[in-house]
Design a protein around this motif. Structure first.
Motif, PDB file in Angstrom:
ATOM      1  N   TYR A   1     -28.693   2.613 -27.310  1.00 41.91           N
ATOM      2  CA  TYR A   1     -27.884   3.499 -28.152  1.00 41.91           C
ATOM      3  C   TYR A   1     -28.072   4.951 -27.703  1.00 41.91           C
ATOM      4  CZ  TYR A   1     -26.414   6.124 -32.298  1.00 41.91           C
ATOM      5  OH  TYR A   1     -25.815   7.020 -33.142  1.00 41.91           O
ATOM      6  N   ASP A   2     -29.320   5.360 -27.483  1.00 41.09           N
ATOM      7  CA  ASP A   2     -29.599   6.732 -27.049  1.00 41.09           C
ATOM      8  C   ASP A   2     -28.967   7.017 -25.686  1.00 41.09           C
ATOM      9  OD1 ASP A   2     -30.972   7.286 -29.364  1.00 41.09           O
ATOM     10  OD2 ASP A   2     -32.962   7.010 -28.483  1.00 41.09           O
ATOM     11  N   ALA A   3     -28.986   6.040 -24.784  1.00 41.94           N
ATOM     12  CA  ALA A   3     -28.394   6.223 -23.450  1.00 41.94           C
ATOM     13  C   ALA A   3     -26.876   6.398 -23.565  1.00 41.94           C
ATOM     14  CB  ALA A   3     -28.739   5.033 -22.556  1.00 41.94           C
ATOM     15  N   ARG A   4     -26.215   5.587 -24.408  1.00 39.56           N
ATOM     16  CA  ARG A   4     -24.760   5.727 -24.611  1.00 39.56           C
ATOM     17  C   ARG A   4     -24.436   7.092 -25.220  1.00 39.56           C
ATOM     18  NH1 ARG A   4     -25.306   0.601 -26.644  1.00 39.56           N
ATOM     19  NH2 ARG A   4     -24.989   1.326 -28.779  1.00 39.56           N
ATOM     20  N   ARG A   5     -25.245   7.499 -26.169  1.00 38.86           N
ATOM     21  CA  ARG A   5     -25.040   8.783 -26.855  1.00 38.86           C
ATOM     22  C   ARG A   5     -25.197   9.942 -25.866  1.00 38.86           C
ATOM     23  NH1 ARG A   5     -26.900  10.515 -32.490  1.00 38.86           N
ATOM     24  NH2 ARG A   5     -27.442  12.695 -32.260  1.00 38.86           N
ATOM     25  N   THR A   6     -26.244   9.892 -25.052  1.00 37.44           N
ATOM     26  CA  THR A   6     -26.485  10.943 -24.060  1.00 37.44           C
ATOM     27  C   THR A   6     -25.341  10.989 -23.048  1.00 37.44           C
ATOM     28  OG1 THR A   6     -28.877  10.791 -24.337  1.00 37.44           O
ATOM     29  CG2 THR A   6     -28.086  11.755 -22.276  1.00 37.44           C
ATOM     30  N   ALA A   7     -24.871   9.830 -22.597  1.00 36.38           N
ATOM     31  CA  ALA A   7     -23.746   9.791 -21.656  1.00 36.38           C
ATOM     32  C   ALA A   7     -22.497  10.401 -22.285  1.00 36.38           C
ATOM     33  CB  ALA A   7     -23.492   8.350 -21.215  1.00 36.38           C
ATOM     34  N   PHE A   8     -22.231  10.086 -23.550  1.00 39.30           N
ATOM     35  CA  PHE A   8     -21.084  10.639 -24.279  1.00 39.30           C
ATOM     36  C   PHE A   8     -21.167  12.170 -24.300  1.00 39.30           C
ATOM     37  CE2 PHE A   8     -19.372  12.305 -28.268  1.00 39.30           C
ATOM     38  CZ  PHE A   8     -18.083  11.784 -28.282  1.00 39.30           C
ATOM     39  N   LEU A   9     -22.335  12.700 -24.607  1.00 39.92           N
ATOM     40  CA  LEU A   9     -22.503  14.151 -24.705  1.00 39.92           C
ATOM     41  C   LEU A   9     -22.418  14.818 -23.333  1.00 39.92           C
ATOM     42  CD1 LEU A   9     -25.362  14.161 -27.362  1.00 39.92           C
ATOM     43  CD2 LEU A   9     -22.939  14.693 -27.717  1.00 39.92           C
ATOM     44  N   GLU A  10     -22.983  14.181 -22.315  1.00 40.83           N
ATOM     45  CA  GLU A  10     -22.941  14.759 -20.969  1.00 40.83           C
ATOM     46  C   GLU A  10     -21.513  14.785 -20.422  1.00 40.83           C
ATOM     47  OE1 GLU A  10     -25.897  12.432 -18.907  1.00 40.83           O
ATOM     48  OE2 GLU A  10     -27.494  13.842 -19.476  1.00 40.83           O
ATOM     49  N   ARG A  11     -20.699  13.782 -20.780  1.00 39.16           N
ATOM     50  CA  ARG A  11     -19.283  13.797 -20.361  1.00 39.16           C
ATOM     51  C   ARG A  11     -18.548  14.989 -20.965  1.00 39.16           C
ATOM     52  NH1 ARG A  11     -19.754   8.215 -21.198  1.00 39.16           N
ATOM     53  NH2 ARG A  11     -18.693   8.344 -23.201  1.00 39.16           N
ATOM     54  N   ARG A  12     -19.050  15.517 -22.050  1.00 40.16           N
ATOM     55  CA  ARG A  12     -18.446  16.684 -22.696  1.00 40.16           C
ATOM     56  C   ARG A  12     -19.100  17.989 -22.254  1.00 40.16           C
ATOM     57  NH1 ARG A  12     -17.294  12.340 -24.638  1.00 40.16           N
ATOM     58  NH2 ARG A  12     -15.464  11.929 -25.903  1.00 40.16           N
ATOM     59  N   GLY A  13     -19.894  17.927 -21.205  1.00 40.15           N
ATOM     60  CA  GLY A  13     -20.489  19.133 -20.626  1.00 40.15           C
ATOM     61  C   GLY A  13     -21.746  19.620 -21.325  1.00 40.15           C
ATOM     62  N   LEU A  14     -22.359  18.783 -22.155  1.00 41.10           N
ATOM     63  CA  LEU A  14     -23.573  19.176 -22.865  1.00 41.10           C
ATOM     64  C   LEU A  14     -24.799  18.580 -22.176  1.00 41.10           C
ATOM     65  CD1 LEU A  14     -22.305  18.543 -26.498  1.00 41.10           C
ATOM     66  CD2 LEU A  14     -22.618  20.759 -25.400  1.00 41.10           C
ATOM     67  N   ARG A  15     -25.876  19.331 -22.187  1.00 43.52           N
ATOM     68  CA  ARG A  15     -27.164  18.810 -21.716  1.00 43.52           C
ATOM     69  C   ARG A  15     -27.955  18.363 -22.929  1.00 43.52           C
ATOM     70  NH1 ARG A  15     -29.952  23.364 -19.621  1.00 43.52           N
ATOM     71  NH2 ARG A  15     -28.584  24.494 -20.997  1.00 43.52           N
TER      72      ARG A  15
END
Length: 173
Positions: free
Chosen positions: A74-88
Motif C-alpha cells: 500500500y505504501d509503495a503504491r501511495r508513494t508511486a502515486f505521489l511521485e507521478r505528481r512530482g512530489l518527493r
C-alpha cells in the motif's frame, strides 16, 4: 468516492485525532518554524491523505507507526502515486520523531533544500511611528519620547475640543 464535504470532514478528523508523534512534528513544522517553509497537515490528494505537505518544496512527510510495516505494498503504491505528481516522499517511524525530533527536522530541512529563500528581501521593521489618522505624516518616536508618551498618556482624543469634561453650570439638573 467521497464528496468534497466528506473529504474536508475526514481531514479535520485526522487533524484532531493525531498521534503523539504527529503532534510533536507538527509543532516543529507549523507557522514556518522549520526554515521558513509553509506546511499543511492531513492534506487530501487523490484517494490519500498526506500527513504533512510542503507545496513549495514539493515534499511529503509521512509518519509510520507499527501498522505500516504490514502495509508495504500500500505504501509503495501511495508513494508511486505521489511521485507521478512530482512530489518527493520521505518517511519516518513514529519512534524516530519521539526519540530524536531534531534529527528528523534536520533531515526534512535538507530535503527542502535548506532555509527557505525569502521571496523579497525586506529590511527589518521600522521603529515605532506616531501620528493621527491614516493620512498623517509619520514621525519617528525616539525612545525618550516613547517613555514620555507612556507616562503622560495619548493626549486629547481627535475631533474633541480641549477643556473640561464637566457639565456647564448654565445647564439645570
Amino acid at each position: 468516492m467521497l464528496t468534497p464535504t466528506q473529504i474536508t470532514a475526514r481531514a479535520r478528523d485526522l487533524r484532531r485525532g493525531h498521534t503523539t508523534a504527529e503532534a510533536r512534528l507538527w509543532n516543529a513544522l507549523r507557522a514556518g518554524r522549520l526554515g521558513g517553509w509553509k506546511w499543511k497537515r492531513q492534506v487530501p490528494l487523490g484517494p490519500y491523505f498526506l500527513d504533512f505537505l510542503c507545496r513549495e518544496a514539493r515534499l511529503v512527510v509521512e509518519l509510520d507507526g507499527g501498522q505500516h510495516s504490514e502495509t508495504v505494498d500500500y505504501d509503495a503504491r501511495r508513494t508511486a502515486f505521489l511521485e507521478r505528481r512530482g512530489l518527493r516522499v520521505i518517511r519516518f517511524w513514529n519512534f524516530e520523531v519521539l526519540e530524536s525530533r531534531d534529527d528528523v527536522c534536520r533531515t526534512i530541512l535538507d530535503a527542502c533544500g535548506g532555509e527557505r529563500p525569502s521571496a523579497l528581501s525586506l529590511p527589518s521593521p521600522s521603529p515605532l511611528r506616531v501620528g493621527r489618522g491614516v493620512h498623517a505624516a509619520p514621525r519617528l518616536l525616539s525612545p525618550e519620547r516613547s517613555e514620555e508618551r507612556e507616562r503622560v498618556g495619548r493626549g486629547p482624543t481627535p475631533g474633541r475640543r480641549g477643556g473640561s469634561c464637566r457639565r456647564s453650570s448654565s445647564r439645570r439638573r
